[in-house]
Design a protein around this motif. Structure first.
Motif, PDB file in Angstrom:
ATOM      1  N   ILE A   3       3.519 -15.442   6.577  1.00  0.00           N
ATOM      2  CA  ILE A   3       2.453 -15.621   7.575  1.00  0.00           C
ATOM      3  C   ILE A   3       1.254 -14.740   7.235  1.00  0.00           C
ATOM      4  N   PHE A   4       1.520 -13.508   6.830  1.00  0.00           N
ATOM      5  CA  PHE A   4       0.422 -12.605   6.473  1.00  0.00           C
ATOM      6  C   PHE A   4      -0.343 -13.135   5.258  1.00  0.00           C
ATOM      7  N   LEU A   8      -2.544 -16.047   6.453  1.00  0.00           N
ATOM      8  CA  LEU A   8      -3.649 -15.548   7.261  1.00  0.00           C
ATOM      9  C   LEU A   8      -4.690 -14.835   6.408  1.00  0.00           C
ATOM     10  N   THR A   9      -4.248 -14.144   5.368  1.00  0.00           N
ATOM     11  CA  THR A   9      -5.197 -13.451   4.505  1.00  0.00           C
ATOM     12  C   THR A   9      -6.026 -14.425   3.689  1.00  0.00           C
ATOM     13  N   GLY A  15      -7.481 -17.033   6.641  1.00  0.00           N
ATOM     14  CA  GLY A  15      -8.170 -16.424   7.780  1.00  0.00           C
ATOM     15  C   GLY A  15      -9.448 -15.703   7.396  1.00  0.00           C
ATOM     16  N   TYR A  16      -9.458 -15.051   6.233  1.00  0.00           N
ATOM     17  CA  TYR A  16     -10.663 -14.310   5.831  1.00  0.00           C
ATOM     18  C   TYR A  16     -11.891 -15.212   5.760  1.00  0.00           C
TER      19      TYR A  16
END
Length: 286
Positions: free
Chosen positions: A70-71, A74-75, A78-79
């Motif tokens: 998930i991280f 998101l990285t 999401g960024y």
């Protein structure tokens, strides 16, 4: 002697009904901006993985792996979504090189568009090391990668040369310009006329007249009715560009509500006739 336009920026109509000539970002500049963003993402990801290794490895293996996945998503996704949404189309790499993502109509990039670009970028750039993005940008006339095509966006350079505003309408040709059919007038002819008018004062009179006739021929074959007999070519070109700009602005402005509802039988009044004694021709101002 021929007059060819330089590498012309593309015309864009903004959401505020303002006509802009924008500079499409070149592929090398976009690639450098992407490299800066990738370095930022990698640095943030390394720091996050180190924190994950120090704090979450004591949890259940499946839960720890799920958190890492998930991280990672998101990285990588999401960024660009957060940055481009909050800064209206700019990331750190784009800020450094003066680039911005805009909608095809020139309006600011929206969240949905940023999300489409980020999801596509995850596949184009990270999974396939940028190959599809480079190929698509080379093929596209506006340098779009696959994410831009799906999102309806393009990347522009905000550090491009400032262009002259549209010319003013010559008063003696306003009646003629108001009746023009401009659907056949293309972007190339408009840019050719605009560049000529911006440089006409710097040219030798003989060369200027030759160029004016050539440019007028390119424009006049794509509009109707033809220019009034005897009208100076520079005035005709200025009238065409000014009328085109006026119509684009009028088309995008919201309609003004009137006291009575409009019905189809009420047609707009016809354009005013030419001044008496001109018979559709051109008369120089006194």
């Amino acid at each position: 002697m021929s007059y060819q336009p330089a590498s012309a920026p593309g015309p864009v109509v903004t959401g505020d009904a303002v006509i802009l000539d924008i500079q499409i970002a070149q592929l090398p500049v976009r690639a450098l901006a992407s490299i800066i963003d990738i370095l930022v993402i990698v640095a943030g990801y390394v720091v996050g993985v180190m924190l994950w290794a120090l704090t979450l490895t004591q949890l259940d293996d499946a839960l720890s792996a799920a958190i890492l996945i998930i991280f990672t998503v998101l990285t990588l996704v999401g960024y660009p979504v957060v940055m481009e949404t909050t800064t209206r189309g700019r990331s750190l790499g784009k800020m450094a090189l003066g680039l911005r993502v805009v909608s095809e109509d020139g309006s600011p990039e929206r969240f949905r568009q940023a999300l489409f670009r980020a999801l596509s970028g995850f596949i184009e750039i990270f999974m396939f090391t940028g190959g599809p993005a480079v190929i698509c940008s080379l093929i596209s006339p506006k340098g779009k990668r696959i994410g831009d095509i799906f999102a309806g966006t393009l990347v522009i350079s905000e550090r491009g040369p400032k262009l002259t505003p549209p010319p003013a309408m010559p008063p003696m040709l306003a009646w003629w310009a108001s009746s023009l059919q401009l659907s056949g007038l293309g972007t190339e002819q408009v840019e050719l006329a605009r560049q000529f008018l911006s440089r006409a004062g710097q040219l030798n009179p003989r060369i200027r007249d030759e160029m004016a006739q050539r440019v007028l021929h390119e424009v006049a074959t794509r509009i109707s009715p033809p220019p009034p007999p005897g009208a100076p070519p520079q005035f005709v070109l200025a009238a065409v560009l000014a009328e085109r700009h006026r119509r684009e602005v009028s088309r995008l402005l919201p309609p003004t509500p009137g006291p009575y509802p409009q019905t189809p039988q009420y047609a707009p009044p016809p354009p005013p006739p030419p001044p008496p004694g001109q018979s559709g021709g051109f008369a120089p101002p006194n």
